[in-house]
Design a protein around this motif. Structure first.
Motif, PDB file in Angstrom:
ATOM      1  N   ASN A 154     -25.492 -14.251   3.463  1.00  0.00           N
ATOM      2  CA  ASN A 154     -24.258 -14.021   4.187  1.00  0.00           C
ATOM      3  C   ASN A 154     -23.169 -12.955   3.504  1.00  0.00           C
ATOM      4  N   ASP A 155     -23.945 -11.904   3.153  1.00  0.00           N
ATOM      5  CA  ASP A 155     -23.084 -10.885   2.511  1.00  0.00           C
ATOM      6  C   ASP A 155     -23.143  -9.450   3.277  1.00  0.00           C
ATOM      7  N   GLY A 156     -23.928  -9.932   4.533  1.00  0.00           N
ATOM      8  CA  GLY A 156     -24.404  -8.502   5.049  1.00  0.00           C
ATOM      9  C   GLY A 156     -25.730  -7.809   4.949  1.00  0.00           C
ATOM     10  N   SER A 157     -26.480  -8.451   3.900  1.00  0.00           N
ATOM     11  CA  SER A 157     -27.556  -7.781   3.493  1.00  0.00           C
ATOM     12  C   SER A 157     -28.474  -8.889   4.276  1.00  0.00           C
ATOM     13  N   MET A 158     -29.819  -8.424   4.063  1.00  0.00           N
ATOM     14  CA  MET A 158     -31.029  -9.158   4.560  1.00  0.00           C
ATOM     15  C   MET A 158     -31.417 -10.029   3.575  1.00  0.00           C
ATOM     16  N   MET A 159     -30.983 -10.191   2.513  1.00  0.00           N
ATOM     17  CA  MET A 159     -31.596 -10.926   1.346  1.00  0.00           C
ATOM     18  C   MET A 159     -31.383 -12.474   1.425  1.00  0.00           C
ATOM     19  N   TYR A 160     -32.299 -13.205   1.078  1.00  0.00           N
ATOM     20  CA  TYR A 160     -32.352 -14.774   1.011  1.00  0.00           C
ATOM     21  C   TYR A 160     -32.416 -15.072  -0.378  1.00  0.00           C
ATOM     22  N   ASP A 161     -31.975 -16.355  -0.594  1.00  0.00           N
ATOM     23  CA  ASP A 161     -32.028 -16.980  -1.987  1.00  0.00           C
ATOM     24  C   ASP A 161     -32.743 -18.492  -1.836  1.00  0.00           C
ATOM     25  N   LEU A 162     -33.158 -19.069  -3.017  1.00  0.00           N
ATOM     26  CA  LEU A 162     -33.744 -20.373  -2.642  1.00  0.00           C
ATOM     27  C   LEU A 162     -32.536 -21.035  -2.515  1.00  0.00           C
ATOM     28  N   ASP A 163     -32.635 -22.231  -1.793  1.00  0.00           N
ATOM     29  CA  ASP A 163     -31.497 -23.149  -1.444  1.00  0.00           C
ATOM     30  C   ASP A 163     -31.677 -24.037  -2.501  1.00  0.00           C
ATOM     31  N   LYS A 164     -30.634 -24.023  -3.644  1.00  0.00           N
ATOM     32  CA  LYS A 164     -30.684 -24.833  -4.764  1.00  0.00           C
ATOM     33  C   LYS A 164     -29.956 -26.308  -4.526  1.00  0.00           C
ATOM     34  N   GLU A 165     -29.351 -26.293  -3.494  1.00  0.00           N
ATOM     35  CA  GLU A 165     -28.526 -27.490  -3.092  1.00  0.00           C
ATOM     36  C   GLU A 165     -29.766 -28.377  -2.638  1.00  0.00           C
ATOM     37  N   SER A 166     -30.906 -28.014  -1.962  1.00  0.00           N
ATOM     38  CA  SER A 166     -31.845 -28.975  -1.547  1.00  0.00           C
ATOM     39  C   SER A 166     -33.042 -29.342  -2.450  1.00  0.00           C
ATOM     40  N   ILE A 167     -32.481 -29.207  -3.750  1.00  0.00           N
ATOM     41  CA  ILE A 167     -33.581 -29.544  -4.916  1.00  0.00           C
ATOM     42  C   ILE A 167     -33.266 -31.015  -5.243  1.00  0.00           C
ATOM     43  N   ILE A 168     -34.403 -31.848  -4.936  1.00  0.00           N
ATOM     44  CA  ILE A 168     -34.190 -33.236  -5.476  1.00  0.00           C
ATOM     45  C   ILE A 168     -34.464 -33.543  -6.835  1.00  0.00           C
ATOM     46  N   ARG A 169     -33.595 -34.240  -7.681  1.00  0.00           N
ATOM     47  CA  ARG A 169     -33.798 -34.296  -8.892  1.00  0.00           C
ATOM     48  C   ARG A 169     -33.656 -35.955  -9.118  1.00  0.00           C
TER      49      ARG A 169
END
Length: 281
Positions: A51-66
């Motif tokens: 969401n910075d105007g780029s086409m880059m994606y990052d791993l959704d760390k919030e979805s990690i189950i611990r």
């Protein structure tokens, strides 16, 4: 930490689908050596845009189950750890372990064992995560409801009872030590099992688990030649049908060991390989 004593293998008895959205994951460590084990699990394709105007994606760390793994049992040599990774709606999962002793802490993945630190490049390096690619509904094991209440009696037919001792088969006297090996045969057969059904029933058993009974060369019959024919040394398909009916009349179920993951040297599939030397025609 001695990692030669840490046991885990993906897609095995250590990691399997419990239902359509849940994995059961286990790990063994040297008894008394580990204080705590944490499981990190996630959908490896769950990436979100920056969401910075780029086409880059990052791993959704919030979805990690611990999940903190539970020590479910101890043996003479191992502590056995367990965790249930549920709510895997996409049915995909990658995971690693964070193993902690009194003095050390490590990230354990499928390739490397790395000293733990809050370094995201190591902690979330999915190339080092164990992989359970997809939970297929067809692969889920569903035991019949009656299995949990069945008391099993395992029979190695060739060594159990010869129900037709005068039928002219070339077998050794029962208990003979004349020879040894897979071709040593005393003549146990399906008629012998039928003869002993009352004995098995009175002993309290409600299921019979037979080692292989299909056509084969050896006494153990794990070298199958034909999966559709009862080995002539044991009887016929009709005699097997009789065994099942007689067992069911006594409230006894029959389970077969079919060994479909390999066959015998004389099986037509293997003979075809030998004949054509692997040439596709």
């Amino acid at each position: 930490m001695n990692f030669t004593t840490v046991l885990h293998q993906a897609k095995s008895e250590y990691a399997y689908a419990y239902n359509e959205n849940t994995l059961h994951i286990r790990l063994k460590t040297e008894r008394g050596a580990v204080r705590k084990v944490e499981l990190l699990a996630l959908d490896p394709f769950n990436w979100v845009p920056r969401n910075d105007g780029s086409m880059m994606y990052d791993l959704d760390k919030e979805s990690i189950i611990r999940l903190e793994m539970r020590k479910e049992q101890m043996t003479e040599m191992y502590d056995c750890w367990f965790a249930e990774a549920g709510n895997l709606d996409t049915k995909r999962c990658k995971y690693c372990f964070v193993i902690e002793t009194e003095k050390e802490k490590y990230i354990m993945g499928c390739h490397d064992r790395i000293p733990y630190k809050e370094d995201e490049s190591e902690l979330y390096n999915l190339f080092n995560y164990f992989n359970y690619p997809y939970i297929c509904k067809e692969d889920l094991y569903k035991a019949p409801h009656w299995v949990a209440h069945t008391v099993w009696y395992q029979i190695f037919p060739e060594r159990f009872c010869n129900g037709t001792p005068g039928d002219g088969r070339n077998v050794l006297p029962w208990g003979s030590e004349e020879m040894d090996g897979a071709l040593k045969k005393f003549g146990g057969n399906l008629e012998g099992i039928i003869e002993k059904l009352d004995y098995i029933q009175k002993a309290g058993f409600t299921g019979i688990y037979l080692t292989p009974i299909f056509k084969a060369t050896s006494s153990h019959k794990y070298d199958t030649i034909d999966y559709f024919i009862i080995d002539p040394e044991f009887g016929t398909n009709e005699i097997f049908e009789k065994l099942v009916k007689e067992a069911h009349q006594r409230g006894i179920r029959i389970m077969l060991d079919a060994v479909f993951n390999h066959c015998g040297y004389q099986h037509p599939f293997w003979q075809d390989v030998l004949m054509y030397n692997g040439i596709v025609i």
